[in-house]
Structure formats: C-alpha cells, structure tokens
Design an enzyme around this catalytic site. Structure first.
Site, short mmCIF file in Angstrom:
data_model
loop_
_atom_site.label_atom_id
_atom_site.label_comp_id
_atom_site.label_asym_id
_atom_site.label_seq_id
_atom_site.Cartn_x
_atom_site.Cartn_y
_atom_site.Cartn_z
CE1 TYR A 59 8.19 -5.06 -16.41
CE2 TYR A 59 9.83 -3.63 -16.18
CZ TYR A 59 8.45 -3.82 -16.48
OH TYR A 59 8.12 -2.93 -17.30
CG PHE A 78 7.17 -1.22 -25.97
CD1 PHE A 78 8.32 -2.05 -25.73
CD2 PHE A 78 6.19 -1.94 -25.69
CE1 PHE A 78 8.46 -3.02 -24.78
CE2 PHE A 78 6.19 -3.20 -24.96
CZ PHE A 78 7.37 -4.01 -24.66
N PRO A 79 9.40 3.25 -26.71
CG PRO A 79 10.92 4.80 -25.99
CD PRO A 79 10.25 3.33 -25.66
N GLY A 98 8.01 -0.74 -37.82
CA GLY A 98 7.19 -0.96 -38.80
C GLY A 98 7.36 0.17 -39.88
#
Length: 296
Positions: free
Chosen positions: A70, A215-216, A220
């Site tokens: 990162y 990405f919990p 959408g």
C-alpha cells in the site's frame, strides 16, 4: 441476539471484532473514489488521515491492517506516525508478497528471501520489534507454497512475527499452508453482496481461525433506498453501514470485519457497529435480502 465483542487471534492476540483496514488512506480524494484506486502514494491530506487512524483507536479499534504494497510502504509509515508508541492491546497486521512496479500493477511475488526482506522493512516502518499478524498477501504460483509459508515461519521462529495469516485463499490452500505452519487468520473478500467464500467462513470457524473480511460493507441493491439494510437500519436506529457490519458480526464469532474509510466520522461510526444488536429474524432477513418483515 448478543455477540462476542472480542476474539483471540491465534489464541492469544485479543482484539475487538471491528478492525480498521488502512488501504484507503492513500492518494488524493479523487483517486480514492475510483473503482480501482491506485493506492500508490501516501494521502494527499496527511493530517486528516492521521486523524482518521487516531479516531479509530479512540473509538476502541485495536486491530489495524495494512500492507507493504500500500503506497509502497507509506501506509505502514502513516500508521506508525498516528499510533506509535502503541498503547497496550493494539495489534498490528500487515501483508507481504506483492510487487508494485507501477500504480496499475499488483504482482504476486513469493520468493522466500523477498518475503523475509519485506518483513524486515515492515518492522522498521511500523516501528515495532514484532508484527502481530503477518499475512501472505497473495500466493505466488511461481514458488512452492511450502517455501513461502516457510519464510514466514522462519520469521516467527526468530520472534519477528507473532502469527501468520493468508489472504485470498481457498480451503485447499489453507489446508496445505497449515501443514507447514499454524495459520491464525484468513483475509478474503466477503460481504452481504459477495458471499463466494461462505465455505471458507464455515471452515475457519470449525478450526478457530480468525476470518477477516475485507471490503465488508456491501454496496449495490442491498444498500439501496428501500433495500434490506435501509429497512433494518430504520428499525434499530443505525446506519446502513453499521447494519452491514453487524450482520457480519452475527455471522460467526470468529469474523472480524476490517472496514476502511478516509473519514474520521465514519471510522467512529464503523466501530459503533460492535454495539449493535440484531434479532435472529433481522439477521435472516438481511441475509436473504428481504426488506420487509416477512418470514424467510
């Protein structure tokens, strides 16, 4: 339904079950908003990024997840600047095993000597003598898995790593890695909308291995107006993100979501999901994607 608020990674690293994923603390605000953020440079607004990390810690977060890939190590340096000297109970998790020759490239690289070198650099950037959880960022098919895990085990035997974890692996790969060294955690993509790793969640639960979904927070249809998260959020007086995180917490007591954000307010909000109690009916309804109060 009540939940266990803590889990012991590897049996001895006790953490609260909402961690912080630091990946989003990079680049400019415009770059972070893109579907495929580069995570290439340190944050343009460093002061705000430091505030986010410190707010997370003040809100009770004690597991911080980063990676040497990162921002080419700048993310680890940022974490150390924000939190060092680390208070008792703070657990540092980082990852190694990915090359970044350009902003668009993420290339697995599992040469054992490289993995050990990168761990040494992570120790320096994090300003610590031991990494609580060192995860193999990706398995490199170019080298035997036993050699890659063996490099991490060597670091563990030297006292530089407390526990070993894996990222984006299958059950078969976890089994193979566990034959080389004890595996304390698995970090895979998992949320309400992305449940391709259901089998891994169940498998790690049986083994007592921590599962760290990245990405919990689902996006959408689940999170849309009129959707199930909106309905349950109204019922319990919480935000949709908090409900999404609470659903993961109710999924199994070994699940430790690591949401990331570049907002101090959202960092505190995410930590608050640990106090959110859902009924069994609400958990079932969220899982089924049903917004109304109907049997499922």
């Amino acid at each position: 339904m009540t939940i266990n608020e803590v889990f012991r990674i590897g049996g001895d690293v006790e953490v609260r079950r909402i961690g912080f994923g630091a990946m989003r603390l990079a680049d400019t605000e415009h770059e972070r908003s893109r579907a495929a953020a580069p995570v290439w440079r340190g944050p343009a607004d460093r002061a705000t990024a430091l505030e986010v990390l410190r707010t997370a810690a003040e809100s009770g977060v004690d597991l911080f997840d980063t990676a040497d890939a990162y921002a080419l190590g700048a993310n680890e340096e940022l974490l150390a600047q924000a939190l060092h000297p680390y208070r008792d109970g703070v657990a540092l998790a980082t990852k190694t095993g990915v090359l970044r020759p350009s902003a668009a490239e993420w290339i697995p690289h599992g040469h054992p000597a490289y993995l050990r070198q990168q761990a040494e650099l992570s120790l320096r950037r994090l300003r610590t003598d031991r990494i609580d959880l060192l995860q193999l960022h990706r398995i490199d098919p170019g080298y035997p898995l036993a050699d890659q895990i063996g490099a991490l085990r060597q670091l563990q035997e030297e006292g530089k790593v407390r526990h070993i974890g894996l990222s984006e692996v299958t059950v078969a790969q976890l089994t193979a890695a566990s034959a080389v060294a004890p595996i304390a955690s698995v970090q895979n993509l998992y949320n309400l909308a992305e449940r391709g790793h259901d089998a891994m969640v169940d498998h790690t639960a049986r083994l007592g291995i921590a599962f760290l979904p990245y990405f919990p927070v689902a996006r959408g249809a689940h999170a849309a107006d009129g959707g199930v998260l909106a309905a349950v959020a109204d019922e319990v007086g919480a935000t949709r993100a908090q409900v999404a995180l609470a659903w993961l917490l109710h999924r199994s007591p070994h699940v430790i979501p690591i949401p990331g954000t570049s907002s101090a307010a959202h960092a505190a909000e995410n930590a608050g999901a640990l106090r959110l109690s859902l009924t069994e009916e609400q958990v079932r309804r969220i899982g089924a994607g049903v917004p109304g109060d109907v049997p499922v």
